[in-house]
Design a protein around this motif. Structure first.
Motif, PDB file in Angstrom:
ATOM      1  N   UNK A 441       0.859  -1.489  -0.026  1.00 50.24           N
ATOM      2  CA  UNK A 441       0.205   0.412  -0.157  1.00 50.24           C
ATOM      3  C   UNK A 441       0.731   1.212  -0.172  1.00 50.24           C
ATOM      4  N   UNK A 442       0.490   2.496  -0.784  1.00 48.78           N
ATOM      5  CA  UNK A 442       1.232   3.620  -0.454  1.00 48.78           C
ATOM      6  C   UNK A 442       1.131   3.965   1.018  1.00 48.78           C
ATOM      7  N   UNK A 443       2.509   4.581   0.838  1.00 51.84           N
ATOM      8  CA  UNK A 443       2.500   4.964   2.602  1.00 51.84           C
ATOM      9  C   UNK A 443       2.706   6.684   2.879  1.00 51.84           C
ATOM     10  N   UNK A 444       2.091   7.473   1.736  1.00 50.37           N
ATOM     11  CA  UNK A 444       1.585   8.858   1.828  1.00 50.37           C
ATOM     12  C   UNK A 444      -0.029   8.716   1.459  1.00 50.37           C
ATOM     13  N   UNK A 445      -0.904   7.949   1.695  1.00 54.29           N
ATOM     14  CA  UNK A 445      -1.876   7.868   2.170  1.00 54.29           C
ATOM     15  C   UNK A 445      -3.020   7.711   3.369  1.00 54.29           C
ATOM     16  N   UNK A 446      -3.581   7.580   3.729  1.00 56.77           N
ATOM     17  CA  UNK A 446      -4.619   7.346   5.084  1.00 56.77           C
ATOM     18  C   UNK A 446      -5.063   6.281   4.580  1.00 56.77           C
ATOM     19  N   UNK A 447      -5.202   5.077   5.531  1.00 55.27           N
ATOM     20  CA  UNK A 447      -5.919   3.861   5.358  1.00 55.27           C
ATOM     21  C   UNK A 447      -6.410   3.773   6.858  1.00 55.27           C
ATOM     22  N   UNK A 448      -7.120   2.618   6.184  1.00 58.39           N
ATOM     23  CA  UNK A 448      -8.286   3.012   7.181  1.00 58.39           C
ATOM     24  C   UNK A 448      -8.558   1.628   7.385  1.00 58.39           C
ATOM     25  N   UNK A 449      -8.351  -0.291   8.343  1.00 58.96           N
ATOM     26  CA  UNK A 449      -8.193  -1.010   8.754  1.00 58.96           C
ATOM     27  C   UNK A 449      -9.291  -1.663   9.103  1.00 58.96           C
ATOM     28  N   UNK A 450      -9.929  -2.423   8.229  1.00 55.89           N
ATOM     29  CA  UNK A 450     -11.485  -2.922   8.922  1.00 55.89           C
ATOM     30  C   UNK A 450     -11.182  -4.573   9.314  1.00 55.89           C
ATOM     31  N   UNK A 451     -11.580  -5.031  10.579  1.00 56.89           N
ATOM     32  CA  UNK A 451     -10.901  -6.476  10.941  1.00 56.89           C
ATOM     33  C   UNK A 451     -12.238  -7.254  11.516  1.00 56.89           C
ATOM     34  N   UNK A 452     -13.234  -6.568  11.336  1.00 55.43           N
ATOM     35  CA  UNK A 452     -14.556  -6.551  11.326  1.00 55.43           C
ATOM     36  C   UNK A 452     -15.411  -8.323  10.724  1.00 55.43           C
TER      37      UNK A 452
END
Length: 531
Positions: A441-452
Motif C-alpha cells: 500500500x502507498x505510504x503517503x495515503x491514509x489507511x483504514x483497517x477493517x478487521x470486522x
C-alpha cells in the motif's frame, strides 16, 4: 432381541460359515506374524467367546487381523515372543480406559485417507513378504528390503525346483480366491479361503510334494503367559511406542469396521465406546494368554451378516467351533502347506489396496490422494507406527492450511482513504500473503483497517499488524485507523465513538500502538491499531 427358534437356526448356520472363513485366516495370520499357528486360533477363540458376548456391536466378528501382521512380526523380531503378551495386555488395558472415558466416538474423526493409506502400506508389505513365503524362502526383515528384493526372488524361485513347486501351490490358491466370487452361488456356499486351502492341502498330500507345512505344537502348549522378566521391557521407549501403535491401529480398524458393518444390516447400531471396551477386554485376555492382538475384521463380519446372523450368538458359536477344532483336531493343521496360507494372505493384502478409490480421489480430492500415497510409502519405507504418524501430520497440516484462508480487499474511498478489509482466519500460515498486500500500500495515503470480518486472529498476525502500522505511521502520514465496530471471536461490538481498542478482547497480550498525536484529527481517527 429375544432369541427364537428361527433366530437360533439362522445364527447357528451363520456361525458355521464364519468359522470356516476364520479358520484359515487365524492360522495364516499367526504364521505370517512369526508365531505358532495355534496362537492365532487362541485370539480367534477369545474374539468369539469373550468379545462376542460383550455389548457394543452385535454382528461384527473379532479375531487376528492381517492389518496387524506387519506390526506383530516387527514386535516379535525386536522384543521376542514373550514380550508380545505384555504389549497386547497393555494395549487392551489402554482400550478399556479409552472406552470408559468416552473416546470411542473420537476414533471416527481420523482422516479416511490416512486409514486407507495405512491399509495400503500394510497390504504392500504383506504381499511382498508373503511372495517369499509362497516359495518357501525367508523374507527380508524390512518392508523396503522385501520390495527391492523381489527381482532377486524371481531368480531364486526359478532356480529351485522345490521353490517353484511351492510357489505354484501358493499361486493356485491366489487364482482360486480371485475367481471364487464369479463362480455359481451353489459353489460359493463354501468360503473361498477354506476351499482354496483344502484343495492345496489335498494336492500336496496326494502328490507327496516336498514343501513346508504348518508346525503344530498343541493349543495348551501355545499359551505363553507373560512372566516378570517380560514386564521389564516396559522401560524401553520403543516398546511403549509399539503399545501406542497397537492401541491406535487396532482401535481405529475395529471402529471403522463397526461403521461399515452397520451399513450392512438393519439391526441395532454400534455403541462405539462399549465396542472399544469389548475390544479392550478381549485384548487384555489375549495378552494374559500370550496370543495375537485382535481387531474386528470386516471379512468375517460381512460373512456373518450375509450368512443371515441375527444376534451375537453367531459370533460366540464361531469361537466355540474354533475351540473344538483346535482341541480335537490339531493334527489337521499340520497338513496345511505354508505356501497355501501365504497365497491366502497375498489375496488379503491385495484387497487392502484401495485401487478403486485412487482415480476418483485424485480427480476430486488431490490432497487426500497425496496423503494416502505418502502414508502408504512411509509405512513401507520406515515402519507402520511412524508411517501413520507421518500421514496424520500431513492431514493436520492440510486441514490447517485449508481452514486458514484469509481474503484481503483493498478499496479507495472518494475521500482518498484506502480501506483494507480482512476476512477469514488470520493465522501464521497466511501471514506472508497478508503482509505482501499491506506492505504494497502507498505510504503517503491514509489507511483504514477493517478487521470486522475476521473469525480468528492469532498472535503472529496480531504482532505483524502492529509492526506494519508502526512503520506506516512513521512515514509522517495520517495514522492507520481501525473501524470502530471491528471485533474478533464473537466479542461485543464497540460504539462508533469508542476510544478503547476495538480488538482488545480478542488480542489480549498483544502490544498496542501509542495514541496518535493531537494534530487536529477526530477522536475516531486517533483510534489505536492493535494486533
Amino acid at each position: 432381541m429375544r432369541p427364537t427358534a428361527l433366530t437360533l437356526r439362522r445364527d447357528f448356520a451363520a456361525s458355521l460359515v464364519v468359522f470356516l472363513v476364520a479358520l484359515p485366516l487365524c492360522v495364516g495370520v499367526a504364521v505370517a506374524s512369526g508365531v505358532p499357528a495355534e496362537v492365532g486360533l487362541i485370539t480367534g477363540i477369545v474374539g468369539g467367546i469373550v468379545t462376542g458376548l460383550l455389548p457394543g456391536s452385535s454382528l461384527q466378528v473379532s479375531g487376528p487381523a492381517a492389518g496387524l501382521t506387519v506390526l506383530v512380526y516387527e514386535a516379535v523380531e525386536t522384543y521376542g515372543l514373550g514380550a508380545l503378551g505384555v504389549i497386547v495386555l497393555a494395549s487392551g488395558l489402554a482400550q478399556l480406559a479409552l472406552g470408559a472415558l468416552g473416546f470411542g466416538r473420537w476414533f471416527r474423526a481420523i482422516s479416511i485417507s490416512v486409514v486407507e493409506g495405512m491399509l495400503a502400506g500394510i497390504g504392500l508389505v504383506i504381499i511382498a513378504g508373503q511372495l517369499y513365503a509362497m516359495g518357501d524362502i525367508t523374507a527380508p526383515k524390512t518392508g523396503l528390503d522385501k520390495i527391492t528384493g523381489l527381482p532377486g526372488l524371481v531368480g531364486d524361485i526359478a532356480g529351485s525346483g522345490d521353490a517353484l513347486i511351492a510357489f505354484a501351490v501358493g499361486a493356485g490358491v491366489v487364482a482360486i480366491l480371485a475367481t471364487w466370487p464369479y463362480l455359481p452361488a451353489k459353489v460359493r456356499v463354501v468360503p473361498g479361503a477354506l476351499a482354496a486351502v483344502l484343495l492345496a492341502t489335498g494336492v500336496t498330500a496326494l502328490a507327496d510334494l516336498s514343501i513346508a507345512k504348518v508346525k503344530v505344537q498343541g493349543l495348551l502348549d501355545s499359551v505363553n503367559v507373560p512372566g516378570g522378566d517380560d514386564f521389564d521391557d516396559l522401560a524401553q521407549v520403543g516398546l511403549i511406542g509399539t503399545i501406542v501403535a497397537f492401541t491406535l491401529i487396532a482401535s481405529a480398524e475395529s471402529l471403522f469396521s463397526a461403521a461399515a458393518v452397520d451399513r450392512l444390516h438393519d439391526g441395532p447400531r454400534t455403541d462405539y465406546d462399549k465396542e472399544l471396551m469389548a475390544q479392550g477386554a478381549g485384548n487384555t485376555l489375549c495378552g494374559v494368554l500370550g496370543a495375537l492382538p485382535m481387531t474386528a475384521v470386516i471379512v468375517r463380519s460381512s460373512a456373518n451378516v450375509h450368512a443371515g446372523a441375527v444376534t451375537k450368538a453367531s459370533r460366540v458359536l464361531h469361537g466355540v467351533w474354533l475351540l473344538l477344532f483346535a482341541a480335537l483336531l490339531p493334527a489337521v493343521i499340520g497338513l496345511i502347506p505354508l505356501a497355501a496360507l501365504a497365497g491366502v494372505l497375498v489375496h488379503a493384502g491385495w484387497k487392502l489396496l484401495p485401487l478403486g478409490h485412487l482415480v476418483p480421489m485424485w480427480r476430486k480430492h488431490r490432497g487426500e490422494a497425496i496423503i494416502l500415497g505418502v502414508t502408504a510409502i512411509s509405512i513401507v519405507a520406515v515402519n507402520m507406527f511412524e508411517g501413520v504418524l507421518i500421514g496424520l501430520a500431513l492431514s493436520i497440516i492440510k486441514t490447517a492450511w485449508e481452514t486458514s484462508h484469509i481474503h484481503t480487499s483493498v478499496k479507495e474511498t472518494p475521500s482518498g482513504t484506502i480501506r483494507v478489509s480482512l476476512t477469514g482466519n488470520a493465522t501464521f500460515l497466511r501471514l506472508p500473503k497478508m503482509l505482501d498486500t499491506l506492505e504494497g500500500l502507498p505510504a503517503d495515503r491514509p489507511i483504514e483497517l477493517d478487521l470486522s470480518g475476521l473469525r480468528h486472529l492469532d498472535h503472529a498476525c496480531s504482532t505483524a499488524l502492529t509492526s506494519w502500522a508502526e512503520r506506516h505511521n512513521d512515514e509522517g502520514t495520517v495514522p492507520v485507523r481501525i473501524a470502530a465496530e471491528a471485533r474478533v471471536d464473537g466479542a461485543a461490538k464497540a460504539p462508533a465513538d469508542a476510544t478503547a481498542d476495538p480488538t482488545a478482547d480478542a488480542t489480549a497480550g498483544a502490544d498496542a500502538l501509542p495514541p496518535a498525536p493531537a494534530d487536529g484529527l477526530t477522536e475516531k481517527e486517533r483510534e489505536r491499531v492493535t494486533a
